[in-house]
Scaffold this motif. Structure first.
Motif, mmCIF file in Angstrom:
data_model
loop_
_atom_site.group_PDB
_atom_site.id
_atom_site.type_symbol
_atom_site.label_atom_id
_atom_site.label_comp_id
_atom_site.label_asym_id
_atom_site.label_seq_id
_atom_site.Cartn_x
_atom_site.Cartn_y
_atom_site.Cartn_z
ATOM 1 N N ILE A 125 0.854 -1.193 0.000
ATOM 2 C CA ILE A 125 0.000 0.000 0.000
ATOM 3 C C ILE A 125 0.882 1.232 0.000
ATOM 4 N N ALA A 126 0.463 2.275 -0.732
ATOM 5 C CA ALA A 126 1.143 3.572 -0.693
ATOM 6 C C ALA A 126 0.124 4.653 -0.395
ATOM 7 N N PHE A 127 0.588 5.707 0.244
ATOM 8 C CA PHE A 127 -0.225 6.907 0.460
ATOM 9 C C PHE A 127 0.263 7.979 -0.509
ATOM 10 N N LEU B 183 1.958 4.274 10.213
ATOM 11 C CA LEU B 183 2.412 4.438 8.825
ATOM 12 C C LEU B 183 3.510 3.443 8.480
ATOM 13 N N GLN C 255 1.923 -0.176 8.215
ATOM 14 C CA GLN C 255 0.836 -0.483 7.296
ATOM 15 C C GLN C 255 1.012 0.074 5.890
ATOM 16 N N VAL C 256 1.979 0.946 5.709
ATOM 17 C CA VAL C 256 2.169 1.604 4.410
ATOM 18 C C VAL C 256 3.627 1.429 3.976
ATOM 19 N N SER C 257 3.831 1.111 2.708
ATOM 20 C CA SER C 257 5.195 0.834 2.220
ATOM 21 C C SER C 257 5.897 2.065 1.663
ATOM 22 N N VAL D 199 5.337 6.543 0.373
ATOM 23 C CA VAL D 199 4.523 7.757 0.211
ATOM 24 C C VAL D 199 5.012 8.496 -1.028
ATOM 25 N N TYR E 182 -3.860 5.103 -1.495
ATOM 26 C CA TYR E 182 -4.802 5.939 -0.743
ATOM 27 C C TYR E 182 -4.407 7.400 -0.949
ATOM 28 N N LEU F 117 -7.397 -0.917 6.418
ATOM 29 C CA LEU F 117 -5.973 -0.904 6.759
ATOM 30 C C LEU F 117 -5.644 -1.659 8.031
#
Length: 314
Positions: free
Chosen positions: A3-5, A83, A86-88, A90, A275, A312
């Motif tokens: 996942i990326a933001f 972050l 859960q997120v790889s 940005v 996201y 998430l």
């Protein structure tokens, strides 16, 4: 299945953005208050009440959009988002890169607000009004747009500013050259070539004075390595070194926002969901057009936040 933001750029602003967040969540309200304090003025009043032409001013729109993005982030984090876990990655579009870096802990919120105010003012002041222009070229390949820019350079600076993907490329430079390139693009088969209602030729060599201003401003702030890598606009590849990030942010002022390649990089590296954190859903729409294997999800309302948290962290 990473996942990326992603964080939106200028053009996504709208009067009233973030108001529902501030009314619903104290963490969001605190972000707007901190930005107001950092800038020494009630930017939040302009964000929520307008007038639109004041919010749209580059020096206001840039910190305003960042404030909305970080308000969303603070609410997500207060409700359990980590972050780093859960997120790889940005990434942000132009000024959104600063929002991404703030979210990832490279800059404090107050420093990000001040940097974007400096950036907005410097970009506005770099070129006298009426000298520069930008145009959106729809339906031509990157190489063809590069070719028309090269041909138009006989009339002045002209280059690709944003490769947004989905057949949309924005060019920037001196007004006569940009108008010539737009005409040439139409001759080459572009579906449309539209001059944009912008106040300055962003992401062009004409922004060199603004790049100098940002070099000085970035040298004066504290920077940490981001907790997750940022996909830099001018490189379309991950970066984690704070010193390198500062140099790339300076380069970004006069360089190309390689958004199509950024989304393609995500797709090639198993990032399946983007996201979009903050105002609007421009990047969500672009993701869909660039690569159908990537899903874009806009997160900017209380309901969006609930949905994102459910996906998430369960």
């Amino acid at each position: 299945m990473a996942i990326a933001f992603t964080f939106p750029g200028q053009g996504s602003q709208a009067v009233g953005m973030g108001k529902a967040l501030a009314d619903s969540f104290p963490e969001a309200a605190a972000v707007f208050a901190e930005v107001d304090e950092a800038l020494g003025e009630k930017l939040s009043d302009i964000i929520w009440n307008g007038p639109e032409e004041t919010l749209t001013l580059t020096a206001n729109a840039q910190p305003a959009l960042m404030a909305v993005s970080i308000a969303v982030m603070r609410v997500l984090e207060a409700r359990g988002l980590d972050l780093k876990k859960q997120v790889s990655f940005v990434a942000g579009h132009s000024l959104g890169e600063y929002s991404a870096l703030c979210a990832a802990g490279t800059f404090s919120l107050a420093d990000t607000a001040r940097l974007l105010r400096i950036r907005g003012n410097a970009m506005q002041a770099a070129v006298p009004a009426g000298l520069g222009a930008m145009a959106a070229i729809i339906g031509l390949e990157h190489a063809d747009v590069e070719a028309v820019c090269a041909e138009a350079k006989t009339l002045g600076a002209c280059q690709i500013a944003n490769d947004n993907g989905g057949g949309q490329i924005v060019i920037s430079g001196e007004k006569d050259a940009v108008e010539k390139a737009a005409a040439l693009a139409t001759e080459k088969g572009a579906k449309r070539a539209i001059l944009l209602p912008v106040s300055a030729p962003f992401h062009s060599t004409l922004m060199a004075p603004a790049a100098d201003a940002m070099r000085a401003a970035l040298a004066a702030v504290s920077m940490n390595a981001p907790v997750v890598p940022v996909i830099a606009n001018v490189r379309a590849a991950p970066v984690s070194d704070a010193g390198e990030i500062a140099g790339l942010l300076v380069e970004q002022v006069t360089g190309q926002v390689r958004w199509r390649e950024t989304v393609e990089w995500f797709a090639a590296n198993n990032v399946t969901t983007l996201y979009e954190i903050g105002a609007g859903k421009v990047l969500t729409g672009l993701a869909r057009r660039i690569d159908k294997t990537v899903t874009g999800i806009a997160v900017n309302t209380p309901a969006d936040i609930d949905s994102a948290l459910a996906a998430l962290i369960g």
